[in-house]
Motif scaffolding. Sequence first.
Motif, PDB file in Angstrom:
ATOM      1  N   GLY A  74      14.286  17.676   6.082  1.00 45.49           N
ATOM      2  CA  GLY A  74      14.527  16.626   7.086  1.00 45.49           C
ATOM      3  C   GLY A  74      15.996  16.238   7.344  1.00 45.49           C
ATOM      4  O   GLY A  74      16.879  16.571   6.424  1.00 45.49           O
ATOM      5  N   ALA A 111      14.995  27.112   6.234  1.00 48.58           N
ATOM      6  CA  ALA A 111      13.722  26.548   5.832  1.00 48.58           C
ATOM      7  C   ALA A 111      13.903  24.978   5.047  1.00 48.58           C
ATOM      8  O   ALA A 111      13.160  24.143   5.344  1.00 48.58           O
ATOM      9  N   VAL A 145      14.981  22.423   7.259  1.00 49.76           N
ATOM     10  CA  VAL A 145      14.033  21.909   8.243  1.00 49.76           C
ATOM     11  C   VAL A 145      12.838  21.312   7.434  1.00 49.76           C
ATOM     12  O   VAL A 145      12.610  20.221   8.049  1.00 49.76           O
ATOM     13  N   PRO A 153       6.390  16.393  11.464  1.00 47.08           N
ATOM     14  CA  PRO A 153       7.305  17.271  12.325  1.00 47.08           C
ATOM     15  C   PRO A 153       8.898  16.703  11.783  1.00 47.08           C
ATOM     16  O   PRO A 153       9.622  17.505  11.926  1.00 47.08           O
ATOM     17  N   ARG A 154       9.194  15.487  11.491  1.00 46.07           N
ATOM     18  CA  ARG A 154      10.313  15.054  10.969  1.00 46.07           C
ATOM     19  C   ARG A 154      10.884  15.636   9.723  1.00 46.07           C
ATOM     20  O   ARG A 154      11.905  15.405   9.402  1.00 46.07           O
ATOM     21  N   GLY A 155      10.262  16.287   8.961  1.00 48.63           N
ATOM     22  CA  GLY A 155      10.299  16.561   7.587  1.00 48.63           C
ATOM     23  C   GLY A 155      10.075  15.793   6.618  1.00 48.63           C
ATOM     24  O   GLY A 155       9.678  14.494   6.891  1.00 48.63           O
ATOM     25  N   MET A 198       7.056  25.599   5.126  1.00 48.05           N
ATOM     26  CA  MET A 198       7.813  25.119   6.272  1.00 48.05           C
ATOM     27  C   MET A 198       6.727  24.665   7.430  1.00 48.05           C
ATOM     28  O   MET A 198       6.700  23.722   8.066  1.00 48.05           O
ATOM     29  N   VAL A 199       5.982  25.572   7.765  1.00 47.41           N
ATOM     30  CA  VAL A 199       5.012  25.643   8.717  1.00 47.41           C
ATOM     31  C   VAL A 199       4.049  24.264   8.681  1.00 47.41           C
ATOM     32  O   VAL A 199       3.958  23.385   9.548  1.00 47.41           O
ATOM     33  N   LEU A 205       5.810  29.494   5.114  1.00 50.19           N
ATOM     34  CA  LEU A 205       4.504  28.743   5.201  1.00 50.19           C
ATOM     35  C   LEU A 205       4.402  27.294   4.910  1.00 50.19           C
ATOM     36  O   LEU A 205       3.801  26.418   5.655  1.00 50.19           O
ATOM     37  N   LEU A 231       5.907  21.021   9.350  1.00 54.04           N
ATOM     38  CA  LEU A 231       6.054  21.171  10.755  1.00 54.04           C
ATOM     39  C   LEU A 231       5.076  20.309  11.379  1.00 54.04           C
ATOM     40  O   LEU A 231       5.045  19.703  12.149  1.00 54.04           O
ATOM     41  N   VAL A 232       3.721  20.902  10.963  1.00 51.76           N
ATOM     42  CA  VAL A 232       2.668  20.557  11.504  1.00 51.76           C
ATOM     43  C   VAL A 232       2.138  19.228  11.221  1.00 51.76           C
ATOM     44  O   VAL A 232       1.925  18.261  12.132  1.00 51.76           O
TER      45      VAL A 232
END
Lengths: 292, 317
Positions: A239, A233, A236, A284-286, A276-277, A274, A280-281
């Motif tokens: 990045g 996580a 992610v 997205p690239r971190g 991480m989610v 959470l 990502l939303v």
Amino acid sequence: MLDININLILGQMMLGLVNGAFYAIVSLGLAIIFGLLGVINYAHGVFFMLGAFIAYMLGETLGIGYWGALILAPLMIGVLGLFVEVLLIRHLYKLEHLYGLLLTLGLALFIEGFLRIVFGPQGLPYAIPANLRGAINLGFMYLPNYRAWVVIFGIILCLATWFIIERTPLGAKLRAATDNPQMVQSFGINVPVMLTLTYAAGVALAAAGGVMAAPLIAVDPSMGTNIVIVAFAVVVIGGMGSILGSIVTGLGLGLLEGFAKAVYPEASSTVLFLAMVIVLVLRPRGLFGKMA
Amino acid sequence: MQEDEVQFLGFTKPRAVAFALLAAFIVVSPFVLYPVFLMKVYCFIIFACAYNLLLGYTGLMSFGHSAFFGAGAYLCGYTAARLGLPFEISVLAGTLSAALLGLVFGWIAIRRSGLYFAMITLALAQMTYFIALQVPFTGGEDGIQQVPRGSLLGLVDLSSDTTIYWVMAVILLGVLVFHNRIVHSPFGQVLRATRKNPERARSLGYNVDRFKLMSFVLSAALAGFAASLKTIIFGLATLTDISMVTSIEVVLSNLVGGIGTIFGPVVGSFVILSLEYYLAPYGPWVLLIQGLVFTLFVLLFRQGIVGKLQEKLRTLL
């Protein structure tokens, strides 16, 4: 119930920072290996766990204490890492990336199974070194000296790694090899050896983390599984290819987890994912990623 | 290798033969082997087929399929045991809830590709596990127990192992036909195109991300379906269903059977569950052997058992 108590929050966040130091150390190695070798080293958590086990066994059999283990365990795991890269992982570079993940997963299951057969599933105790017992008064809490040491040493370890990669000639070669291995190879730099050493260094870092964790959590064969998933996580969120991103995200997630423990304990185990989610939303690239 | 001429329902001749052999095995085996174990394998084959659609044909590596299996198991168990609704509705509830979760997770995870996709799905599944551990609805460590089997369409009582075995046998064969049909449909062609050459598929006007998401939802739904059947047959939904172990097993069964082959999930599930069944009394040895199998197959038999068989027989299975 939302219960706002500043001292409690600060105290939990301070303890969260200790976890954050572990997250940072583990995900840093994971990110470096991923960046250069293109392999998600699922076995990273197992090397973390092995660091703690070596510390335990060095103490039990040879009477070597914490400080000796902190030097010896990473060296031993580093050597093991050399063998793992040369004998196993090296054969997969030309294949689809997923095989690297599957292989290291297999390795992780094998080692964990082996240790469970030998040591059983229960946790083994490991004492805090004598010169780090006691606690300091921070005003809002008493912070055990050992935990303070973990945070400080963890951050030093991370920054040293960052410095080597971003600010030294060796690091420059590493970064160049990440970008364009063929070109670097044609300059006469031995890229395969660099890959091997990078893998060894990455897992040695995880082992150092494991030794540091041994006095805080019971040493048991499954202690690496959860931390490696958190480290995923972190990578992610941090990045692609961002060393500093992994360090900052690791520490940040530790703080976030501590904060959740103080405010809404039920969410403390899920809040990392959470986060991480949400990243990502929204991005997205971190957080620190250049381009995916 | 070239695909042979496709016949009825997308079956080639060699595949039709393999399918007939499997059907014969399903009919004969309960007289020789323990039917409850066989049903466990059949449920797992459906789960492995779901995974194969995603990894083998769309090229998406999910490490979080335990989330969909667990969601299906819990929701089906809850519907049947706590709400007292019939068999069909419970299975439907399990399937749809897994599909819905798949839609959410897929929507989040397809933002990144390749290995990141694997890491994201793993992290999401771990989150689902922690949630299942805490919410009262799942029954925590106890899980949902004593899920009634009910009856099929209110006519056939499913409480006997023999009856439910034949129902399960028909369902399994149906799923295998469905699996093959999907792969060889125009939809399946697009999935394979997005796997092999996403840029080309995009330039041909296909919305690659949408196809990936559709494949992900389909896979999640089928995983939930498998879990629902398992819950009904064994009367139990537990934390194991939603834990990492389940994800690892399904990846392993695909790898051993042969990723991207129609019959790979069948063979792989048999091998992995048999290993587990016979090694269960030896505790952690299961883990060690599974690790060894993973490592050996990745290094030496990446094409899997069915993949190897394809080479020998010079045909696609």
